[in-house]
Design a protein around this motif. Structure first.
Motif, PDB file in Angstrom:
ATOM      1  N   MET A   1      23.245 -33.442 -65.803  1.00  0.00           N
ATOM      2  CA  MET A   1      22.540 -33.423 -64.366  1.00  0.00           C
ATOM      3  C   MET A   1      21.041 -33.639 -64.621  1.00  0.00           C
ATOM      4  O   MET A   1      20.347 -33.000 -65.313  1.00  0.00           O
ATOM      5  CB  MET A   1      22.977 -32.013 -63.837  1.00  0.00           C
ATOM      6  CG  MET A   1      22.594 -31.829 -62.495  1.00  0.00           C
ATOM      7  SD  MET A   1      23.166 -30.477 -61.725  1.00  0.00           S
ATOM      8  CE  MET A   1      24.817 -31.188 -61.082  1.00  0.00           C
ATOM      9  N   VAL A   2      20.694 -34.163 -63.566  1.00  0.00           N
ATOM     10  CA  VAL A   2      19.109 -34.552 -63.509  1.00  0.00           C
ATOM     11  C   VAL A   2      18.425 -33.871 -62.177  1.00  0.00           C
ATOM     12  O   VAL A   2      19.023 -33.974 -61.284  1.00  0.00           O
ATOM     13  CB  VAL A   2      18.802 -36.046 -63.439  1.00  0.00           C
ATOM     14  CG1 VAL A   2      17.531 -36.269 -63.513  1.00  0.00           C
ATOM     15  CG2 VAL A   2      19.467 -36.873 -64.814  1.00  0.00           C
ATOM     16  N   PHE A   3      17.394 -33.066 -62.465  1.00  0.00           N
ATOM     17  CA  PHE A   3      16.762 -32.628 -61.337  1.00  0.00           C
ATOM     18  C   PHE A   3      15.489 -33.307 -61.152  1.00  0.00           C
ATOM     19  O   PHE A   3      14.590 -33.313 -62.237  1.00  0.00           O
ATOM     20  CB  PHE A   3      16.476 -30.987 -61.530  1.00  0.00           C
ATOM     21  CG  PHE A   3      17.842 -30.371 -61.646  1.00  0.00           C
ATOM     22  CD1 PHE A   3      18.782 -30.022 -60.515  1.00  0.00           C
ATOM     23  CD2 PHE A   3      18.475 -30.048 -62.700  1.00  0.00           C
ATOM     24  CE1 PHE A   3      19.665 -28.874 -60.330  1.00  0.00           C
ATOM     25  CE2 PHE A   3      19.475 -29.327 -62.839  1.00  0.00           C
ATOM     26  CZ  PHE A   3      20.134 -28.721 -61.603  1.00  0.00           C
ATOM     27  N   PHE A   4      14.975 -33.809 -60.132  1.00  0.00           N
ATOM     28  CA  PHE A   4      13.866 -34.203 -59.831  1.00  0.00           C
ATOM     29  C   PHE A   4      12.927 -33.314 -58.808  1.00  0.00           C
ATOM     30  O   PHE A   4      13.509 -32.905 -57.810  1.00  0.00           O
ATOM     31  CB  PHE A   4      14.011 -35.554 -58.928  1.00  0.00           C
ATOM     32  CG  PHE A   4      14.481 -36.853 -59.886  1.00  0.00           C
ATOM     33  CD1 PHE A   4      15.687 -36.921 -59.827  1.00  0.00           C
ATOM     34  CD2 PHE A   4      13.818 -37.570 -60.683  1.00  0.00           C
ATOM     35  CE1 PHE A   4      16.404 -38.073 -60.480  1.00  0.00           C
ATOM     36  CE2 PHE A   4      14.382 -38.571 -61.471  1.00  0.00           C
ATOM     37  CZ  PHE A   4      15.737 -38.676 -61.173  1.00  0.00           C
ATOM     38  N   ASN A   5      11.621 -33.118 -59.379  1.00  0.00           N
ATOM     39  CA  ASN A   5      10.792 -32.533 -58.439  1.00  0.00           C
ATOM     40  C   ASN A   5       9.494 -33.562 -58.142  1.00  0.00           C
ATOM     41  O   ASN A   5       8.790 -33.848 -58.896  1.00  0.00           O
ATOM     42  CB  ASN A   5      10.102 -31.209 -59.185  1.00  0.00           C
ATOM     43  CG  ASN A   5       8.933 -30.506 -58.410  1.00  0.00           C
ATOM     44  OD1 ASN A   5       8.407 -30.998 -57.482  1.00  0.00           O
ATOM     45  ND2 ASN A   5       9.013 -29.347 -58.528  1.00  0.00           N
ATOM     46  N   HIS A   6       9.647 -34.212 -56.805  1.00  0.00           N
ATOM     47  CA  HIS A   6       8.703 -35.197 -56.657  1.00  0.00           C
ATOM     48  C   HIS A   6       7.315 -34.720 -56.252  1.00  0.00           C
ATOM     49  O   HIS A   6       6.496 -35.420 -56.680  1.00  0.00           O
ATOM     50  CB  HIS A   6       9.189 -35.915 -55.306  1.00  0.00           C
ATOM     51  CG  HIS A   6      10.460 -36.645 -55.623  1.00  0.00           C
ATOM     52  ND1 HIS A   6      10.297 -37.939 -56.370  1.00  0.00           N
ATOM     53  CD2 HIS A   6      11.940 -36.571 -55.697  1.00  0.00           C
ATOM     54  CE1 HIS A   6      11.680 -38.593 -56.375  1.00  0.00           C
ATOM     55  NE2 HIS A   6      12.441 -37.463 -56.019  1.00  0.00           N
TER      56      HIS A   6
ATOM     57  N   THR B   1       5.774 -32.361 -58.134  1.00  0.00           N
ATOM     58  CA  THR B   1       5.081 -32.300 -59.500  1.00  0.00           C
ATOM     59  C   THR B   1       5.272 -33.416 -60.512  1.00  0.00           C
ATOM     60  O   THR B   1       4.725 -33.382 -61.547  1.00  0.00           O
ATOM     61  CB  THR B   1       5.667 -31.174 -60.154  1.00  0.00           C
ATOM     62  OG1 THR B   1       6.994 -31.134 -60.260  1.00  0.00           O
ATOM     63  CG2 THR B   1       5.275 -29.809 -59.421  1.00  0.00           C
ATOM     64  N   ARG B   2       6.118 -34.435 -59.951  1.00  0.00           N
ATOM     65  CA  ARG B   2       6.413 -35.758 -60.642  1.00  0.00           C
ATOM     66  C   ARG B   2       7.350 -35.392 -62.169  1.00  0.00           C
ATOM     67  O   ARG B   2       6.805 -35.619 -63.107  1.00  0.00           O
ATOM     68  CB  ARG B   2       5.275 -36.557 -61.053  1.00  0.00           C
ATOM     69  CG  ARG B   2       4.621 -37.111 -59.751  1.00  0.00           C
ATOM     70  CD  ARG B   2       5.415 -38.111 -59.065  1.00  0.00           C
ATOM     71  NE  ARG B   2       5.696 -39.073 -59.640  1.00  0.00           N
ATOM     72  CZ  ARG B   2       6.480 -40.082 -59.298  1.00  0.00           C
ATOM     73  NH1 ARG B   2       7.259 -39.955 -58.134  1.00  0.00           N
ATOM     74  NH2 ARG B   2       6.939 -41.538 -59.941  1.00  0.00           N
ATOM     75  N   GLN B   3       8.029 -34.224 -61.959  1.00  0.00           N
ATOM     76  CA  GLN B   3       8.673 -33.674 -63.144  1.00  0.00           C
ATOM     77  C   GLN B   3      10.081 -33.967 -62.860  1.00  0.00           C
ATOM     78  O   GLN B   3      10.810 -33.730 -61.758  1.00  0.00           O
ATOM     79  CB  GLN B   3       8.431 -32.195 -63.579  1.00  0.00           C
ATOM     80  CG  GLN B   3       9.022 -31.796 -64.640  1.00  0.00           C
ATOM     81  CD  GLN B   3       8.621 -30.474 -65.008  1.00  0.00           C
ATOM     82  OE1 GLN B   3       7.299 -30.017 -64.913  1.00  0.00           O
ATOM     83  NE2 GLN B   3       9.400 -29.521 -65.466  1.00  0.00           N
ATOM     84  N   MET B   4      10.994 -34.414 -64.056  1.00  0.00           N
ATOM     85  CA  MET B   4      12.245 -34.657 -64.198  1.00  0.00           C
ATOM     86  C   MET B   4      13.074 -33.593 -65.169  1.00  0.00           C
ATOM     87  O   MET B   4      12.236 -33.639 -66.293  1.00  0.00           O
ATOM     88  CB  MET B   4      12.605 -36.153 -64.517  1.00  0.00           C
ATOM     89  CG  MET B   4      13.962 -36.228 -64.727  1.00  0.00           C
ATOM     90  SD  MET B   4      14.275 -38.340 -64.891  1.00  0.00           S
ATOM     91  CE  MET B   4      13.022 -38.788 -65.922  1.00  0.00           C
ATOM     92  N   THR B   5      13.982 -32.727 -65.072  1.00  0.00           N
ATOM     93  CA  THR B   5      14.828 -32.099 -66.081  1.00  0.00           C
ATOM     94  C   THR B   5      16.072 -32.583 -66.325  1.00  0.00           C
ATOM     95  O   THR B   5      16.883 -32.734 -65.228  1.00  0.00           O
ATOM     96  CB  THR B   5      14.581 -30.669 -65.733  1.00  0.00           C
ATOM     97  OG1 THR B   5      12.986 -30.128 -65.520  1.00  0.00           O
ATOM     98  CG2 THR B   5      15.347 -29.820 -66.480  1.00  0.00           C
ATOM     99  N   VAL B   6      16.317 -32.828 -67.316  1.00  0.00           N
ATOM    100  CA  VAL B   6      17.752 -33.486 -67.767  1.00  0.00           C
ATOM    101  C   VAL B   6      18.590 -32.365 -68.334  1.00  0.00           C
ATOM    102  O   VAL B   6      18.052 -31.937 -69.430  1.00  0.00           O
ATOM    103  CB  VAL B   6      17.742 -34.853 -68.582  1.00  0.00           C
ATOM    104  CG1 VAL B   6      19.137 -35.404 -68.766  1.00  0.00           C
ATOM    105  CG2 VAL B   6      17.243 -35.630 -67.804  1.00  0.00           C
ATOM    106  N   LYS B   7      19.498 -31.881 -67.940  1.00  0.00           N
ATOM    107  CA  LYS B   7      20.432 -30.820 -68.546  1.00  0.00           C
ATOM    108  C   LYS B   7      21.609 -31.755 -69.268  1.00  0.00           C
ATOM    109  O   LYS B   7      22.257 -32.092 -68.612  1.00  0.00           O
ATOM    110  CB  LYS B   7      20.864 -29.702 -67.879  1.00  0.00           C
ATOM    111  CG  LYS B   7      19.809 -29.074 -67.111  1.00  0.00           C
ATOM    112  CD  LYS B   7      19.923 -27.757 -66.324  1.00  0.00           C
ATOM    113  CE  LYS B   7      18.987 -26.958 -65.798  1.00  0.00           C
ATOM    114  NZ  LYS B   7      19.388 -25.767 -65.372  1.00  0.00           N
TER     115      LYS B   7
END
Length: 106
Positions: free
Chosen positions: A1-6, A8-14
């Motif tokens: 699953m991918v979470f985007f925080n636009h 902070t321009r951060q992407m977290t891939v689980k």
């Protein structure tokens, strides 16, 4: 699953490795841990029993730098417990966990 925080321009891939015991899930994470630089990886969290069997899950956080303009982080999990699989929709299963099986999968 991918979470985007636009903001902070951060992407977290689980990513979750899920499968039966002794099929190589923890070995795979240990190999990734050993082959990545200390700067790119976080502290690996393992909850093991006295016989080095995983009690619940393993977690390996990693920082892979910029991807598509986003600061990208990976969170690699492994579990034999189905409940932890709900942490992510992306799963990797390692069905063969011993060296003798490598010749039969070529």
């Amino acid at each position: 699953m991918v979470f985007f925080n636009h903001a902070t321009r951060q992407m977290t891939v689980k990513i979750v490795y899920y499968g039966p015991g002794l099929c190589g899930k923890t070995t795979n994470l240990n190999t990734i841990y050993g082959k990545t630089s200390q700067k790119a990886r976080g502290e690996m969290v393992s909850l093991n029993t006295e016989t080095d069997r995983t009690l619940f899950f393993d977690l390996l956080p990693m920082d892979v730098g910029m991807v598509g303009g986003f600061k990208t982080k990976l969170q690699l999990y492994q579990s034999f417990n189905y409940m932890i699989v709900h942490v992510a929709n992306n799963r990797g299963c390692i069905p063969e966990g011993y060296k003798g099986s490598l010749d039969t999968t070529k």
